[in-house]
Enzyme design. Structure first.
Site, mmCIF file in Angstrom:
data_model
loop_
_atom_site.group_PDB
_atom_site.id
_atom_site.type_symbol
_atom_site.label_atom_id
_atom_site.label_comp_id
_atom_site.label_asym_id
_atom_site.label_seq_id
_atom_site.Cartn_x
_atom_site.Cartn_y
_atom_site.Cartn_z
ATOM 1 N N ASP A 1 0.877 -1.167 0.000
ATOM 2 C CA ASP A 1 0.000 0.000 0.000
ATOM 3 C C ASP A 1 0.912 1.214 0.000
ATOM 4 O O ASP A 1 1.461 1.601 1.034
ATOM 5 C CB ASP A 1 -0.902 -0.013 1.230
ATOM 6 C CG ASP A 1 -1.959 1.094 1.183
ATOM 7 O OD1 ASP A 1 -1.926 1.903 0.240
ATOM 8 O OD2 ASP A 1 -2.804 1.141 2.091
ATOM 9 N N LEU A 2 1.112 1.801 -1.174
ATOM 10 C CA LEU A 2 2.046 2.906 -1.303
ATOM 11 C C LEU A 2 1.437 4.197 -0.781
ATOM 12 O O LEU A 2 0.248 4.463 -0.965
ATOM 13 C CB LEU A 2 2.459 3.077 -2.764
ATOM 14 C CG LEU A 2 3.144 1.862 -3.393
ATOM 15 C CD1 LEU A 2 3.483 2.144 -4.848
ATOM 16 C CD2 LEU A 2 4.393 1.466 -2.614
ATOM 17 N N TYR B 1 1.396 12.561 -1.136
ATOM 18 C CA TYR B 1 2.055 13.732 -1.686
ATOM 19 C C TYR B 1 2.251 13.638 -3.200
ATOM 20 O O TYR B 1 2.593 14.596 -3.855
ATOM 21 C CB TYR B 1 3.437 13.928 -1.029
ATOM 22 C CG TYR B 1 4.414 12.816 -1.327
ATOM 23 C CD1 TYR B 1 5.285 12.898 -2.406
ATOM 24 C CD2 TYR B 1 4.467 11.683 -0.523
ATOM 25 C CE1 TYR B 1 6.175 11.882 -2.684
ATOM 26 C CE2 TYR B 1 5.360 10.667 -0.791
ATOM 27 C CZ TYR B 1 6.219 10.779 -1.867
ATOM 28 O OH TYR B 1 7.098 9.758 -2.125
ATOM 29 N N GLU C 1 -2.340 0.151 -4.678
ATOM 30 C CA GLU C 1 -2.119 -1.104 -3.970
ATOM 31 C C GLU C 1 -1.803 -2.230 -4.949
ATOM 32 O O GLU C 1 -2.328 -2.264 -6.067
ATOM 33 C CB GLU C 1 -3.340 -1.484 -3.148
ATOM 34 C CG GLU C 1 -3.718 -0.451 -2.092
ATOM 35 C CD GLU C 1 -4.975 -0.871 -1.342
ATOM 36 O OE1 GLU C 1 -4.957 -1.924 -0.683
ATOM 37 O OE2 GLU C 1 -5.981 -0.136 -1.441
#
Length: 260
Positions: A51-52, A56, A89
């Protein structure tokens, strides 16, 4: 993830597992109608869920859609069995990679778990008991490091024996951390979920229908007789819901294919 991402997640998982719109009973083997014991799938399977943290970077990725494929490309350079879920994801089935490295490892005591172990201290879990999951935690750490080094992105990872459990683990400690789930703690993570909507694969509409049956918690769903669910959802979806409630899914990681 925000609410819009949760909605995408519900759609992705429902299309794979629970057909919540189905109203006609389907043929299904009843098996044990009271699945009270917490079970895992093949204990030798090792699944990662990434899950990155795109908080930002989301704006830039919306403007430049080509950037969305870069994390998937990187993961697929390590392992072909990568399945994308939603915007940020991915699942990976690294079982074969783990088996190869395990065959090259002389002593399981020569390495340890990386990151957190859910509901336990890393010193309390013997690597010899779960060498494949321990090696899976090493792969997860290596991949997270590669993603950060090459893409300047951070994220969390979950390591477990199924997609459902790995997904739950990736959100256990945030941000930029990873967590492994050992089989004996499956009941702990499922019991900690605050409502049925927190079970991956149970969308909001399905949860409403379960609530109408008086089922509010994961334990309620675990103890509900299968034939009661079949009357509402049909055989296939009822069995799927029972399986999800004890951490079992029938769907393997399916390669999303090379990005176009």
């Amino acid at each position: 993830m925000d609410n819009s991402e949760d909605e995408v997640d519900d759609i992705e998982w429902k299309s794979s597992f629970v057909d919540s719109a189905s109203s006609s009973p389907a043929a299904a083997s009843s098996g044990n109608e009271d699945q009270r014991s917490i079970r895992c799938q093949d204990p030798d399977t090792v699944i990662l869920h990434f899950d990155l943290d795109f908080f930002y970077a989301q704006g830039e990725m919306i403007r430049n859609t080509a950037l969305r494929e870069v994390p998937l490309e990187l993961l697929m350079s390590y392992c072909p069995l990568v399945e994308r879920l939603g915007f940020d994801e991915n699942f990976m089935d690294i079982t074969e990679m783990v088996e190869r490295r395990l065959a090259q490892t002389m002593e399981s005591d020569s390495f340890s778990f990386k990151g957190h172990i859910y509901s336990q201290s890393s010193t309390d879990v013997k690597v010899s008991s779960y060498p494949r999951l321990a090696l899976g935690s090493h792969f997860a750490a290596e991949l997270r490091k590669a993603i950060h080094s090459k893409l300047n992105l951070i994220g969390c990872a979950g390591i477990a024996t199924s997609k459902l459990l790995a997904k739950l683990m990736s959100g256990a400690f945030k941000p930029n951390q990873q967590t492994t789930l050992s089989p004996e703690n499956v009941g702990d993570i499922l019991g900690s979920l605050n409502g049925l909507c927190k079970v991956p694969g149970v969308g909001h509409q399905t949860a409403k229908r379960l609530h109408a049956l008086g089922l509010v918690s994961v334990q309620d769903l675990q103890l509900c007789p299968l034939h009661d669910l079949m009357r509402e959802f049909g055989g296939r979806s009822a069995q799927c819901l029972k399986n999800l409630a004890v951490g079992i899914i029938e769907s393997p990681v399916t390669s999303s294919g090379a990005p176009r």
